[in-house]
Design a protein around this motif. Structure first.
Motif, short mmCIF file in Angstrom:
data_model
loop_
_atom_site.label_atom_id
_atom_site.label_comp_id
_atom_site.label_asym_id
_atom_site.label_seq_id
_atom_site.Cartn_x
_atom_site.Cartn_y
_atom_site.Cartn_z
N SER A 1 0.82 -1.21 0.00
CA SER A 1 0.00 0.00 0.00
C SER A 1 0.85 1.26 0.00
O SER A 1 1.81 1.36 0.76
N PRO A 2 0.45 2.25 -0.83
CA PRO A 2 1.18 3.52 -0.80
C PRO A 2 0.81 4.36 0.42
O PRO A 2 1.48 5.34 0.73
N LYS A 3 -0.27 3.98 1.13
CA LYS A 3 -0.72 4.76 2.27
C LYS A 3 -1.08 3.83 3.42
O LYS A 3 -2.07 3.11 3.37
N VAL A 4 -0.24 3.84 4.47
CA VAL A 4 -0.46 3.04 5.66
C VAL A 4 -0.68 4.01 6.82
O VAL A 4 0.10 4.94 7.02
N GLU A 5 -1.77 3.82 7.56
CA GLU A 5 -2.09 4.69 8.68
C GLU A 5 -2.34 3.87 9.94
O GLU A 5 -2.78 2.72 9.86
N LEU A 6 -2.09 4.48 11.08
CA LEU A 6 -2.40 3.89 12.38
C LEU A 6 -3.80 4.39 12.73
O LEU A 6 -4.03 5.60 12.81
N HIS A 7 -4.74 3.48 12.94
CA HIS A 7 -6.13 3.86 13.19
C HIS A 7 -6.63 3.37 14.53
O HIS A 7 -6.12 2.41 15.09
N GLU A 8 -7.66 4.07 15.01
CA GLU A 8 -8.41 3.66 16.19
C GLU A 8 -9.88 3.67 15.82
O GLU A 8 -10.29 4.28 14.83
N VAL A 9 -10.69 2.97 16.61
CA VAL A 9 -12.13 2.98 16.44
C VAL A 9 -12.71 3.63 17.70
O VAL A 9 -12.38 3.22 18.81
N ASP B 1 -16.31 5.82 19.52
CA ASP B 1 -17.74 6.13 19.47
C ASP B 1 -17.88 7.62 19.18
O ASP B 1 -17.37 8.46 19.92
N SER B 2 -18.56 7.94 18.10
CA SER B 2 -18.79 9.32 17.72
C SER B 2 -20.30 9.53 17.58
O SER B 2 -20.87 9.16 16.56
N GLY B 3 -20.92 10.05 18.63
CA GLY B 3 -22.36 10.27 18.60
C GLY B 3 -23.16 8.99 18.46
O GLY B 3 -24.16 8.97 17.76
N GLY B 4 -22.70 7.92 19.09
CA GLY B 4 -23.41 6.65 19.04
C GLY B 4 -23.07 5.79 17.83
O GLY B 4 -23.61 4.71 17.66
N LYS B 5 -22.16 6.26 17.00
CA LYS B 5 -21.74 5.51 15.81
C LYS B 5 -20.25 5.22 15.92
O LYS B 5 -19.47 6.11 16.24
N MET B 6 -19.86 3.97 15.65
CA MET B 6 -18.45 3.61 15.72
C MET B 6 -17.76 4.03 14.41
O MET B 6 -18.22 3.66 13.33
N VAL B 7 -16.71 4.83 14.54
CA VAL B 7 -15.99 5.31 13.36
C VAL B 7 -14.49 5.05 13.52
O VAL B 7 -13.97 5.03 14.63
N MET B 8 -13.84 4.85 12.38
CA MET B 8 -12.39 4.73 12.35
C MET B 8 -11.80 6.09 12.07
O MET B 8 -12.36 6.86 11.28
N ARG B 9 -10.65 6.35 12.68
CA ARG B 9 -9.94 7.59 12.40
C ARG B 9 -8.46 7.37 12.71
O ARG B 9 -8.10 6.46 13.47
N PRO B 10 -7.59 8.21 12.11
CA PRO B 10 -6.17 8.11 12.45
C PRO B 10 -5.96 8.32 13.95
O PRO B 10 -6.63 9.14 14.56
N LYS B 11 -5.07 7.54 14.54
CA LYS B 11 -4.80 7.63 15.98
C LYS B 11 -3.73 8.67 16.23
O LYS B 11 -2.56 8.48 15.89
N LYS B 12 -4.14 9.78 16.81
CA LYS B 12 -3.20 10.86 17.11
C LYS B 12 -2.16 10.37 18.10
O LYS B 12 -2.48 9.75 19.10
N GLY B 13 -0.89 10.63 17.79
CA GLY B 13 0.19 10.22 18.68
C GLY B 13 0.67 8.80 18.48
O GLY B 13 1.67 8.40 19.04
N GLY B 14 -0.04 8.01 17.69
CA GLY B 14 0.38 6.65 17.41
C GLY B 14 -0.02 5.65 18.47
O GLY B 14 -0.84 5.93 19.34
N PHE B 15 0.57 4.46 18.39
CA PHE B 15 0.30 3.38 19.34
C PHE B 15 1.35 3.41 20.45
O PHE B 15 2.53 3.24 20.18
#
Length: 139
Positions: A40-48, A50-64
């Protein structure tokens, strides 16, 4: 720093994710801040989250962050390594190489094994504020 049982979700195209258990055998906290893979040309560290009752993925600020002498789980529905715009299929048994970079510039390499997994029903499609985890698996 090592990873135990690394695996990657099989996929025909688009996006996929890698999982495992990060293990820190040192006496200092370690932080993974980025990653690369020839798949992949784009690898990101993500977290899941709860955003307003909906589970969303987003980049994890600060990493793991892996505590001294501790572990950090990468799991479907939780923290994971996201691969976008993959350049080939991931089939069961495929061996996909990764290089992860730590905050101090050190790197760790591992190979994730392709594995069928439908348990999380991840959509992996862009959505508002992150990536929608509630849809059907389209990969």
């Amino acid at each position: 720093m090592t990873i135990t049982d690394p695996w990657i979700k099989t996929s025909e195209k688009g996006m996929t994710a890698a999982f495992g258990t990060l293990v820190n055998n040192t006496d200092a906290e370690l932080t993974i801040v980025s990653g690369t893979s020839p798949l992949s040309p784009k690898v990101e560290l993500h977290e899941v989250v709860d955003s307003g009752g909906k589970m969303v993925m987003r980049p994890k600020k600060g990493g793991f962050v892996i505590p001294a002498r501790g572990t950090h789980q990468l799991t479907p529905g939780g923290d994971h390594i996201m691969l976008m715009d993959i350049t080939g299929k991931v089939e069961p048994g495929a061996e996909i190489p990764f290089t992860m970079t730590l905050a101090d510039g050190a790197t760790m390499q591992f190979t994730a094994l392709g594995k069928d997994f439908a348990g999380g029903k991840e959509d992996y499609q862009p959505g508002k504020g992150g990536m929608d985890m509630g849809g059907e698996d389209k990969s």
